[in-house]
Motif scaffolding. Structure first.
Motif, PDB file in Angstrom:
ATOM      1  N   GLY A 156       0.826  -1.190   0.219  1.00 41.27           N
ATOM      2  CA  GLY A 156       0.007   0.056  -0.075  1.00 41.27           C
ATOM      3  C   GLY A 156       0.735   1.280  -0.093  1.00 41.27           C
ATOM      4  O   GLY A 156       1.741   1.308   0.836  1.00 41.27           O
ATOM      5  N   HIS A 157       0.504   2.074  -0.854  1.00 42.00           N
ATOM      6  CA  HIS A 157       1.099   3.443  -0.732  1.00 42.00           C
ATOM      7  C   HIS A 157       0.412   4.958  -1.119  1.00 42.00           C
ATOM      8  O   HIS A 157      -0.669   4.384  -1.731  1.00 42.00           O
ATOM      9  N   ALA A 158       1.087   5.947  -1.125  1.00 42.15           N
ATOM     10  CA  ALA A 158       0.288   7.096  -1.287  1.00 42.15           C
ATOM     11  C   ALA A 158       1.311   7.870  -2.184  1.00 42.15           C
ATOM     12  O   ALA A 158       2.745   8.123  -1.477  1.00 42.15           O
ATOM     13  N   LEU A 159       0.997   8.267  -3.188  1.00 44.14           N
ATOM     14  CA  LEU A 159       1.857   9.099  -4.129  1.00 44.14           C
ATOM     15  C   LEU A 159       1.208  10.677  -4.045  1.00 44.14           C
ATOM     16  O   LEU A 159       0.081  10.770  -4.369  1.00 44.14           O
ATOM     17  N   LEU A 160       2.040  11.425  -3.344  1.00 43.61           N
ATOM     18  CA  LEU A 160       1.842  12.788  -3.065  1.00 43.61           C
ATOM     19  C   LEU A 160       2.650  13.978  -3.822  1.00 43.61           C
ATOM     20  O   LEU A 160       3.625  13.849  -4.050  1.00 43.61           O
ATOM     21  N   ARG A 161       1.743  15.197  -3.930  1.00 40.00           N
ATOM     22  CA  ARG A 161       2.841  16.182  -4.347  1.00 40.00           C
ATOM     23  C   ARG A 161       2.652  17.266  -3.261  1.00 40.00           C
ATOM     24  O   ARG A 161       1.587  17.529  -2.663  1.00 40.00           O
ATOM     25  N   VAL A 162       3.803  17.603  -2.490  1.00 39.98           N
ATOM     26  CA  VAL A 162       3.906  18.501  -1.387  1.00 39.98           C
ATOM     27  C   VAL A 162       4.535  19.708  -1.602  1.00 39.98           C
ATOM     28  O   VAL A 162       5.426  19.932  -2.272  1.00 39.98           O
ATOM     29  N   ARG A 163       3.576  20.694  -1.131  1.00 41.77           N
ATOM     30  CA  ARG A 163       4.269  22.352  -1.612  1.00 41.77           C
ATOM     31  C   ARG A 163       5.020  22.623  -0.046  1.00 41.77           C
ATOM     32  O   ARG A 163       5.754  23.699  -0.050  1.00 41.77           O
ATOM     33  N   ASP A 164       4.630  22.014   1.199  1.00 43.98           N
ATOM     34  CA  ASP A 164       5.025  22.660   2.623  1.00 43.98           C
ATOM     35  C   ASP A 164       5.701  21.635   3.210  1.00 43.98           C
ATOM     36  O   ASP A 164       4.935  20.651   3.377  1.00 43.98           O
ATOM     37  N   VAL A 165       7.010  21.711   3.792  1.00 43.07           N
ATOM     38  CA  VAL A 165       7.541  20.647   4.690  1.00 43.07           C
ATOM     39  C   VAL A 165       8.286  21.296   5.586  1.00 43.07           C
ATOM     40  O   VAL A 165       8.952  22.312   5.392  1.00 43.07           O
ATOM     41  N   GLN A 166       8.376  20.767   6.897  1.00 43.45           N
ATOM     42  CA  GLN A 166       8.969  21.257   7.918  1.00 43.45           C
ATOM     43  C   GLN A 166       9.712  20.026   8.580  1.00 43.45           C
ATOM     44  O   GLN A 166       9.278  19.022   8.894  1.00 43.45           O
ATOM     45  N   VAL A 167      10.897  20.211   9.224  1.00 41.73           N
ATOM     46  CA  VAL A 167      11.743  19.273   9.907  1.00 41.73           C
ATOM     47  C   VAL A 167      10.774  19.365  11.269  1.00 41.73           C
ATOM     48  O   VAL A 167      10.429  20.632  12.001  1.00 41.73           O
ATOM     49  N   HIS A 168      10.522  18.163  11.871  1.00 42.33           N
ATOM     50  CA  HIS A 168       9.591  18.315  13.017  1.00 42.33           C
ATOM     51  C   HIS A 168      10.243  17.618  14.056  1.00 42.33           C
ATOM     52  O   HIS A 168       9.734  18.149  15.221  1.00 42.33           O
ATOM     53  N   GLY A 169      10.986  16.451  14.183  1.00 39.97           N
ATOM     54  CA  GLY A 169      11.735  15.940  15.181  1.00 39.97           C
ATOM     55  C   GLY A 169      12.589  14.810  15.022  1.00 39.97           C
ATOM     56  O   GLY A 169      12.990  14.634  13.777  1.00 39.97           O
ATOM     57  N   VAL A 170      12.519  13.745  15.781  1.00 42.78           N
ATOM     58  CA  VAL A 170      13.203  12.568  15.508  1.00 42.78           C
ATOM     59  C   VAL A 170      12.491  11.329  15.913  1.00 42.78           C
ATOM     60  O   VAL A 170      11.668  11.465  16.875  1.00 42.78           O
ATOM     61  N   THR A 171      12.860  10.113  15.419  1.00 43.98           N
ATOM     62  CA  THR A 171      12.538   8.760  15.932  1.00 43.98           C
ATOM     63  C   THR A 171      13.806   8.328  16.537  1.00 43.98           C
ATOM     64  O   THR A 171      15.005   8.791  16.274  1.00 43.98           O
ATOM     65  N   GLY A 172      13.836   7.502  17.569  1.00 43.41           N
ATOM     66  CA  GLY A 172      15.258   7.136  18.200  1.00 43.41           C
ATOM     67  C   GLY A 172      14.858   6.179  19.401  1.00 43.41           C
ATOM     68  O   GLY A 172      13.792   5.583  19.597  1.00 43.41           O
ATOM     69  N   ALA A 173      15.917   6.083  20.283  1.00 42.42           N
ATOM     70  CA  ALA A 173      16.085   5.115  21.316  1.00 42.42           C
ATOM     71  C   ALA A 173      16.177   5.987  22.455  1.00 42.42           C
ATOM     72  O   ALA A 173      16.852   6.755  22.827  1.00 42.42           O
ATOM     73  N   ALA A 174      15.088   5.837  23.267  1.00 39.41           N
ATOM     74  CA  ALA A 174      15.232   6.527  24.520  1.00 39.41           C
ATOM     75  C   ALA A 174      15.881   5.705  25.613  1.00 39.41           C
ATOM     76  O   ALA A 174      15.774   4.531  25.825  1.00 39.41           O
ATOM     77  N   PHE A 175      16.538   6.171  26.509  1.00 36.16           N
ATOM     78  CA  PHE A 175      17.353   5.842  27.591  1.00 36.16           C
ATOM     79  C   PHE A 175      16.978   6.478  29.082  1.00 36.16           C
ATOM     80  O   PHE A 175      16.481   7.343  28.969  1.00 36.16           O
ATOM     81  N   THR A 176      17.211   5.433  29.903  1.00 34.04           N
ATOM     82  CA  THR A 176      17.085   5.818  31.282  1.00 34.04           C
ATOM     83  C   THR A 176      18.410   6.154  31.736  1.00 34.04           C
ATOM     84  O   THR A 176      19.253   5.202  31.783  1.00 34.04           O
ATOM     85  N   PRO A 177      18.747   7.431  32.053  1.00 31.49           N
ATOM     86  CA  PRO A 177      20.017   7.521  32.701  1.00 31.49           C
ATOM     87  C   PRO A 177      20.276   6.668  34.280  1.00 31.49           C
ATOM     88  O   PRO A 177      19.308   6.977  35.076  1.00 31.49           O
ATOM     89  N   THR A 178      21.353   5.854  34.363  1.00 36.36           N
ATOM     90  CA  THR A 178      21.625   5.751  35.674  1.00 36.36           C
ATOM     91  C   THR A 178      23.112   6.724  36.382  1.00 36.36           C
ATOM     92  O   THR A 178      23.267   7.495  35.612  1.00 36.36           O
ATOM     93  N   ALA A 179      23.422   6.070  37.429  1.00 37.08           N
ATOM     94  CA  ALA A 179      24.445   6.992  37.982  1.00 37.08           C
ATOM     95  C   ALA A 179      25.946   6.745  37.118  1.00 37.08           C
ATOM     96  O   ALA A 179      26.611   7.841  36.840  1.00 37.08           O
ATOM     97  N   THR A 186       2.699  19.434   4.990  1.00 39.10           N
ATOM     98  CA  THR A 186       1.474  20.006   4.725  1.00 39.10           C
ATOM     99  C   THR A 186       1.290  20.475   3.307  1.00 39.10           C
ATOM    100  O   THR A 186       2.070  20.535   2.563  1.00 39.10           O
ATOM    101  N   ASP A 187       0.157  21.149   3.075  1.00 40.03           N
ATOM    102  CA  ASP A 187      -0.148  21.666   1.793  1.00 40.03           C
ATOM    103  C   ASP A 187       0.276  20.655   0.846  1.00 40.03           C
ATOM    104  O   ASP A 187       1.282  20.999   0.039  1.00 40.03           O
ATOM    105  N   TYR A 188      -0.531  19.353   0.842  1.00 45.96           N
ATOM    106  CA  TYR A 188      -0.056  18.164  -0.127  1.00 45.96           C
ATOM    107  C   TYR A 188      -1.682  17.920  -0.817  1.00 45.96           C
ATOM    108  O   TYR A 188      -2.574  18.256  -0.442  1.00 45.96           O
TER     109      TYR A 188
END
Length: 182
Positions: A117-140, A171-173
């Motif tokens: 399954g896929h979507a083929l889009l034409r996009v006029r506005d793009v913004q850097v939003h954030g990241v995907t990643g690995a969350a860690f719990t800090p210890t000492a 956005t604006d797609y």
């Protein structure tokens, strides 16, 4: 993944360099860079390559200029079969960079998620939003992996995340014209 430690209230590498963090101060996963070697591993995106393509709006496959016309830049996104791309009401959040037409055709033939399954889009506005990643719990003395996450830039939780991919907000797609040869 390199060993992640806790230092000064955030995750770090013991031998961290300025190149390990982005302009927002987020730590990025380290990976070997060997361009044009090996075979495509669909679904296993190289972090540095994805980040470069996203920041420079280059084709996600060949790294060249994406297809663009008066309706916008071409984007190919995986979706559930028969469903449109998921919009949260403020746009589509994606890790996928744009695409050129020849690579869109190639991807539709060879990439299993795109064939489902896929979507083929034409996009006029793009913004850097954030990241995907690995969350860690800090210890000492170290940081312990906690979970996979997505966070927008500006979220204080990013201090304990090792980024793997950039997130964009489209956005604006509009749906690409069905008569476009892909």
């Amino acid at each position: 993944m390199e060993e992640v430690i806790a230092r000064a209230g955030r995750v770090a590498y013991a031998d961290e360099t300025p190149a390990d963090r982005d302009a927002y101060g987020v730590l990025w996963m380290r990976q070997v860079h060997a361009p044009e070697q090996g075979v495509p591993l669909y679904g296993k995106i190289h972090s540095a390559r994805q980040r470069h393509a996203v920041l420079n709006l280059l084709c996600q496959i060949c790294g060249q200029e994406p297809d663009e016309n008066h309706d916008g830049v071409l984007w190919l996104l995986p979706t559930l079969p028969g469903q449109p791309a998921e919009d949260d009401g403020n746009g589509i959040i994606t890790t996928y960079p744009p695409v050129c037409r020849p690579c869109a055709r190639l991807s539709l033939r060879q990439c299993p998620p795109m064939r489902r399954g896929h979507a083929l889009l034409r996009v006029r506005d793009v913004q850097v939003h954030g990241v995907t990643g690995a969350a860690f719990t800090p210890t000492a003395s170290r940081a312990v992996f906690h979970e996979a996450v997505e966070h927008a830039y500006g979220d204080p939780a990013l201090a304990n995340v090792v980024a793997i991919q950039l997130l964009l907000r489209l956005t604006d797609y509009q749906a690409a014209d069905d008569t476009e040869p892909c």
